[in-house]
Scaffold this motif. Sequence first.
Motif, PDB file in Angstrom:
ATOM      1  N   THR A 193       0.830  -1.199   0.000  1.00 23.32           N
ATOM      2  CA  THR A 193       0.000   0.000   0.000  1.00 23.32           C
ATOM      3  C   THR A 193       0.870   1.258   0.000  1.00 23.32           C
ATOM      4  O   THR A 193       0.700   2.140  -0.847  1.00 23.32           O
ATOM      5  CB  THR A 193      -0.934  -0.003   1.233  1.00 23.32           C
ATOM      6  OG1 THR A 193      -1.628  -1.261   1.266  1.00 23.32           O
ATOM      7  CG2 THR A 193      -1.933   1.118   1.182  1.00 23.32           C
ATOM      8  N   ASP A 226       9.809   3.093   6.579  1.00 20.57           N
ATOM      9  CA  ASP A 226       9.281   1.837   7.124  1.00 20.57           C
ATOM     10  C   ASP A 226      10.043   1.494   8.395  1.00 20.57           C
ATOM     11  O   ASP A 226      11.257   1.671   8.471  1.00 20.57           O
ATOM     12  CB  ASP A 226       9.396   0.681   6.130  1.00 20.57           C
ATOM     13  CG  ASP A 226       8.537  -0.493   6.591  1.00 20.57           C
ATOM     14  OD1 ASP A 226       7.434  -0.658   6.058  1.00 20.57           O
ATOM     15  OD2 ASP A 226       8.947  -1.223   7.531  1.00 20.57           O
ATOM     16  N   SER A 227       9.320   0.960   9.374  1.00 18.37           N
ATOM     17  CA  SER A 227       9.946   0.689  10.662  1.00 18.37           C
ATOM     18  C   SER A 227      10.917  -0.479  10.581  1.00 18.37           C
ATOM     19  O   SER A 227      11.819  -0.596  11.395  1.00 18.37           O
ATOM     20  CB  SER A 227       8.882   0.391  11.714  1.00 18.37           C
ATOM     21  OG  SER A 227       8.082  -0.661  11.277  1.00 18.37           O
ATOM     22  N   THR A 287       2.731  -7.812   5.934  1.00 18.24           N
ATOM     23  CA  THR A 287       1.921  -8.768   5.182  1.00 18.24           C
ATOM     24  C   THR A 287       2.369  -8.918   3.733  1.00 18.24           C
ATOM     25  O   THR A 287       2.203  -9.986   3.137  1.00 18.24           O
ATOM     26  CB  THR A 287       0.453  -8.269   5.206  1.00 18.24           C
ATOM     27  OG1 THR A 287       0.097  -8.023   6.565  1.00 18.24           O
ATOM     28  CG2 THR A 287      -0.491  -9.290   4.623  1.00 18.24           C
ATOM     29  N   SER A 288       2.939  -7.877   3.167  1.00 18.57           N
ATOM     30  CA  SER A 288       3.159  -7.866   1.723  1.00 18.57           C
ATOM     31  C   SER A 288       4.188  -8.866   1.214  1.00 18.57           C
ATOM     32  O   SER A 288       4.321  -9.052   0.008  1.00 18.57           O
ATOM     33  CB  SER A 288       3.526  -6.449   1.266  1.00 18.57           C
ATOM     34  OG  SER A 288       2.449  -5.578   1.558  1.00 18.57           O
ATOM     35  N   THR A 338      -0.500 -15.118  -0.621  1.00 17.03           N
ATOM     36  CA  THR A 338      -0.575 -16.367  -1.406  1.00 17.03           C
ATOM     37  C   THR A 338       0.099 -16.187  -2.763  1.00 17.03           C
ATOM     38  O   THR A 338       0.242 -17.126  -3.519  1.00 17.03           O
ATOM     39  CB  THR A 338      -2.057 -16.792  -1.571  1.00 17.03           C
ATOM     40  OG1 THR A 338      -2.683 -16.733  -0.276  1.00 17.03           O
ATOM     41  CG2 THR A 338      -2.206 -18.196  -2.094  1.00 17.03           C
ATOM     42  N   LEU A 360      -0.927 -14.447  -5.403  1.00 15.84           N
ATOM     43  CA  LEU A 360      -1.837 -14.481  -6.551  1.00 15.84           C
ATOM     44  C   LEU A 360      -2.226 -13.068  -6.960  1.00 15.84           C
ATOM     45  O   LEU A 360      -2.550 -12.234  -6.112  1.00 15.84           O
ATOM     46  CB  LEU A 360      -3.109 -15.262  -6.202  1.00 15.84           C
ATOM     47  CG  LEU A 360      -2.886 -16.730  -5.849  1.00 15.84           C
ATOM     48  CD1 LEU A 360      -4.211 -17.405  -5.537  1.00 15.84           C
ATOM     49  CD2 LEU A 360      -2.170 -17.460  -6.975  1.00 15.84           C
ATOM     50  N   ALA A 378       8.216   5.550  12.438  1.00 18.16           N
ATOM     51  CA  ALA A 378       7.609   6.774  12.968  1.00 18.16           C
ATOM     52  C   ALA A 378       7.331   6.486  14.440  1.00 18.16           C
ATOM     53  O   ALA A 378       6.550   5.592  14.755  1.00 18.16           O
ATOM     54  CB  ALA A 378       6.307   7.079  12.241  1.00 18.16           C
ATOM     55  N   THR A 408      -3.286  -7.236  -5.257  1.00 16.14           N
ATOM     56  CA  THR A 408      -3.659  -7.088  -6.668  1.00 16.14           C
ATOM     57  C   THR A 408      -4.127  -5.667  -6.988  1.00 16.14           C
ATOM     58  O   THR A 408      -3.897  -5.168  -8.085  1.00 16.14           O
ATOM     59  CB  THR A 408      -4.791  -8.090  -7.003  1.00 16.14           C
ATOM     60  OG1 THR A 408      -4.366  -9.388  -6.572  1.00 16.14           O
ATOM     61  CG2 THR A 408      -5.117  -8.105  -8.483  1.00 16.14           C
TER      62      THR A 408
HETATM   63  C1  LIG Z   1      -2.380 -14.908   4.245  1.00 18.56           C
HETATM   64  C2  LIG Z   1      -2.612 -13.810   3.251  1.00 18.56           C
HETATM   65  C3  LIG Z   1      -2.678 -14.112   1.900  1.00 18.56           C
HETATM   66  C4  LIG Z   1      -2.902 -13.094   0.971  1.00 18.56           C
HETATM   67  N1  LIG Z   1      -2.898 -13.404  -0.357  1.00 18.56           N
HETATM   68  C5  LIG Z   1      -3.104 -12.437  -1.277  1.00 18.56           C
HETATM   69  C6  LIG Z   1      -3.031 -12.753  -2.649  1.00 18.56           C
HETATM   70  O1  LIG Z   1      -2.728 -13.881  -3.051  1.00 18.56           O
HETATM   71  N2  LIG Z   1      -3.273 -11.753  -3.528  1.00 18.56           N
HETATM   72  C7  LIG Z   1      -3.593 -10.494  -3.125  1.00 18.56           C
HETATM   73  O2  LIG Z   1      -3.853  -9.663  -3.993  1.00 18.56           O
HETATM   74  N3  LIG Z   1      -3.616 -10.154  -1.827  1.00 18.56           N
HETATM   75  C8  LIG Z   1      -3.363 -11.087  -0.890  1.00 18.56           C
HETATM   76  N4  LIG Z   1      -3.359 -10.779   0.442  1.00 18.56           N
HETATM   77  C9  LIG Z   1      -3.585  -9.381   0.853  1.00 18.56           C
HETATM   78  C10 LIG Z   1      -2.304  -8.530   0.738  1.00 18.56           C
HETATM   79  O3  LIG Z   1      -1.164  -9.270   1.042  1.00 18.56           O
HETATM   80  C11 LIG Z   1      -2.419  -7.332   1.681  1.00 18.56           C
HETATM   81  O4  LIG Z   1      -3.617  -6.662   1.422  1.00 18.56           O
HETATM   82  C12 LIG Z   1      -1.269  -6.348   1.501  1.00 18.56           C
HETATM   83  O5  LIG Z   1      -0.023  -6.991   1.498  1.00 18.56           O
HETATM   84  C13 LIG Z   1      -1.308  -5.316   2.622  1.00 18.56           C
HETATM   85  O6  LIG Z   1      -0.235  -4.429   2.427  1.00 18.56           O
HETATM   86  P1  LIG Z   1      -0.009  -3.178   3.378  1.00 18.56           P
HETATM   87  O7  LIG Z   1       1.057  -2.372   2.742  1.00 18.56           O
HETATM   88  O8  LIG Z   1      -1.309  -2.508   3.627  1.00 18.56           O
HETATM   89  O9  LIG Z   1       0.480  -3.807   4.753  1.00 18.56           O
HETATM   90  P2  LIG Z   1       1.923  -4.392   5.130  1.00 18.56           P
HETATM   91  O10 LIG Z   1       2.509  -5.152   4.022  1.00 18.56           O
HETATM   92  O11 LIG Z   1       1.785  -5.123   6.420  1.00 18.56           O
HETATM   93  O12 LIG Z   1       2.830  -3.117   5.332  1.00 18.56           O
HETATM   94  C14 LIG Z   1       2.757  -2.300   6.462  1.00 18.56           C
HETATM   95  C15 LIG Z   1       4.153  -1.771   6.739  1.00 18.56           C
HETATM   96  O13 LIG Z   1       4.081  -0.760   7.753  1.00 18.56           O
HETATM   97  C16 LIG Z   1       5.282  -0.808   8.475  1.00 18.56           C
HETATM   98  N5  LIG Z   1       5.087  -0.114   9.755  1.00 18.56           N
HETATM   99  C17 LIG Z   1       4.369  -0.506  10.828  1.00 18.56           C
HETATM  100  N6  LIG Z   1       4.450   0.411  11.823  1.00 18.56           N
HETATM  101  C18 LIG Z   1       5.236   1.418  11.361  1.00 18.56           C
HETATM  102  C19 LIG Z   1       5.723   2.644  11.918  1.00 18.56           C
HETATM  103  N7  LIG Z   1       5.415   3.032  13.175  1.00 18.56           N
HETATM  104  N8  LIG Z   1       6.553   3.430  11.179  1.00 18.56           N
HETATM  105  C20 LIG Z   1       6.900   3.056   9.915  1.00 18.56           C
HETATM  106  N9  LIG Z   1       6.459   1.897   9.350  1.00 18.56           N
HETATM  107  C21 LIG Z   1       5.644   1.089  10.055  1.00 18.56           C
HETATM  108  C22 LIG Z   1       5.568  -2.295   8.605  1.00 18.56           C
HETATM  109  O14 LIG Z   1       6.941  -2.536   8.852  1.00 18.56           O
HETATM  110  C23 LIG Z   1       5.114  -2.817   7.246  1.00 18.56           C
HETATM  111  O15 LIG Z   1       6.194  -2.949   6.326  1.00 18.56           O
HETATM  112  C24 LIG Z   1      -3.096 -11.757   1.408  1.00 18.56           C
HETATM  113  C25 LIG Z   1      -3.020 -11.468   2.778  1.00 18.56           C
HETATM  114  C26 LIG Z   1      -2.756 -12.474   3.682  1.00 18.56           C
HETATM  115  C27 LIG Z   1      -2.629 -12.165   5.118  1.00 18.56           C
END
Ligand SMILES: Cc1cc2nc3c(=O)[nH]c(=O)nc-3n(C[C@H](O)[C@H](O)[C@H](O)COP(=O)(O)OP(=O)(O)OC[C@H]3O[C@@H](n4cnc5c(N)ncnc54)[C@H](O)[C@@H]3O)c2cc1C
Length: 522
Positions: free
Chosen positions: A27, A46-47, A54-55, A59, A61, A189, A372
């Motif tokens: 994201t 990023d921390s 999660t990223s 899975t 896909l 942060a 995705t």
């Molecule tokens: C089991 C599973 C399977 C999935 N499979 C799929 C799939 O096949 N296809 C698909 O499209 N989606 C899939 N998803 C969904 C997808 O992976 C997530 O929606 C997406 O990765 C979320 O990304 P994010 O950046 O919001 O969160 P994250 O990837 O968790 O990123 C958040 C980041 O914030 C950072 N952070 C936290 N606190 C702080 C702070 N205080 N200061 C600075 N940084 C900080 C963390 O270090 C982290 O890197 C799946 C999810 C799961 C759990």
Amino acid sequence: MNRDEQIGRIRDRSRPWDILVIGGGATGVGIAVDAASRGLDVVLIDSSDFGKGTSSRSTKLVHGGVRYLEHGNISLVMDALKERGILRENAPHLVRDLAFIVPSYEWWEAPFYGIGLRLYDLLAGRYGFGPSRNLSRDETLERIPTLKTEGLRGGVIYYDGQFDDARLLINLAQTAFEQGATLVNYCPAVALSRGADGFITGAIARDEEQGEEFEIRARSVVNATGPFADRVRRIADPGAVPLLAPSQGIHLVLDRSFLPGEDAIMVPHTTDGRVMFAIPWHGHTLVGTTDTPITEVSFEPRPLQEEIDFILDTASRYLHRPPGPRDILSAFAGIRPLVKEGEGKNTASLSRDHVIHFDQNGLLTIVGGKWTTYRSMAEDCVNHAVMLGSLDERPCGTRHLKIHGYHQNAVELGDLAVYGTDAIAIQALIRAHPELAGKLHPDLPYSAAEVVWAARDEMARTVEDALSRRTRALLLNARAAVEMAPRAAAMMAAELGRDRDWIAGQIESFTRLAEGYLPGRT
Ligand SMILES: Cc1cc2nc3c(=O)[nH]c(=O)nc-3n(C[C@H](O)[C@H](O)[C@H](O)COP(=O)(O)OP(=O)(O)OC[C@H]3O[C@@H](n4cnc5c(N)ncnc54)[C@H](O)[C@@H]3O)c2cc1C
């Protein structure tokens, strides 16, 4: 991407940035790409490492999500199918078409799932990956020879996309950097700063390597911390009502012999009413996932024993040779940042749509969605951030923006295909230093050159970064990854100018971490 240079840019900055993004998962990095490509001045922190959350634990896909059809969420599926097509166009070196077989053991399954999957094809329109069709019993077994034969009637085949999540994330970070963004890992942060009117004006960040804290001021502050989003909101407002209902999902990685062909298996209804996949991934078999509501989010979530048992049990219902605990090469967990919808719902039924939320203090939080749809989420979020910060309105340019590494025929690059055009630079590194050509472990395809490349060009700072997210060694075979750690640590120390204590500390912490990926083995 040089970390010292990036930190320097932040430290030397006196004017406020247009946008500060907190969080370097799909994201946040997607937002950095979008904002920078609109010509906005963006900084991302990023921390931990990019993708530590999660990223890197999905899975893998690129999909519309067939199961959301069942919930009647047609617009979510259509948006995701469109984004699936756009991502394949912009990162063909990372997204590949994958055939999924839905095996049928009951008379009604093939016609029932066949109709649903034809609707899926229809919704994809011109972004389709290939038409679904029914398969005879023989065709099904030809494609998945390891399926249980007893009672098998046939199957349905449909197409979706597959990718390497952490690699796409690194390529997106490189794209953001090339578009002018400033990005730094290991820089949490720790506080949010406010102006006289109480509005958020930036964050206090801590450089974890130097222990130094500094203020980053910005006209819009975006909280893109996924499962940690409520935690960050509470730094600013301890009374903030939680947005998230986090849920854990795990995957098991098995040997390729459990799924030796090119196709994946999709089980549309497990005993708890979920979807489960068995997928060929980097020469292994990836099986998952689960959906377990959790109350505490952590950077290293651990698979629960009941989740492991559930996946092994479900796989055993479909595979001729049932996998057991000793077949698990690695087990990893990730946390879905799902958006709450009232009380008492089970997380599997919660929407995967993203939500943009403004707190009264002006903090913009984006949560939910899926890998995705990262690009359309970013577009939506930057539109809001522009409004919030009264920034220049410029159109989003990511629809046709090629992602770093773009290569139309990456398969010709062999083991280095996921690097796309960077493979050429890695091959040149090997030509200049032939001692880096050797594999780091006989069971995995990774060469010493990839670790050097990760430290030199991809901002890998620890052995974990190199073995978990720049290569995928930890997720593919945790024991092999532990055996690779001493050499990886020595090579990284040479690149980063670290001493023997650092090497010893890295080997020890990586070994401890990897134990959590080997349930029942230690
Ligand atoms: C089991 C599973 C399977 C999935 N499979 C799929 C799939 O096949 N296809 C698909 O499209 N989606 C899939 N998803 C969904 C997808 O992976 C997530 O929606 C997406 O990765 C979320 O990304 P994010 O950046 O919001 O969160 P994250 O990837 O968790 O990123 C958040 C980041 O914030 C950072 N952070 C936290 N606190 C702080 C702070 N205080 N200061 C600075 N940084 C900080 C963390 O270090 C982290 O890197 C799946 C999810 C799961 C759990």
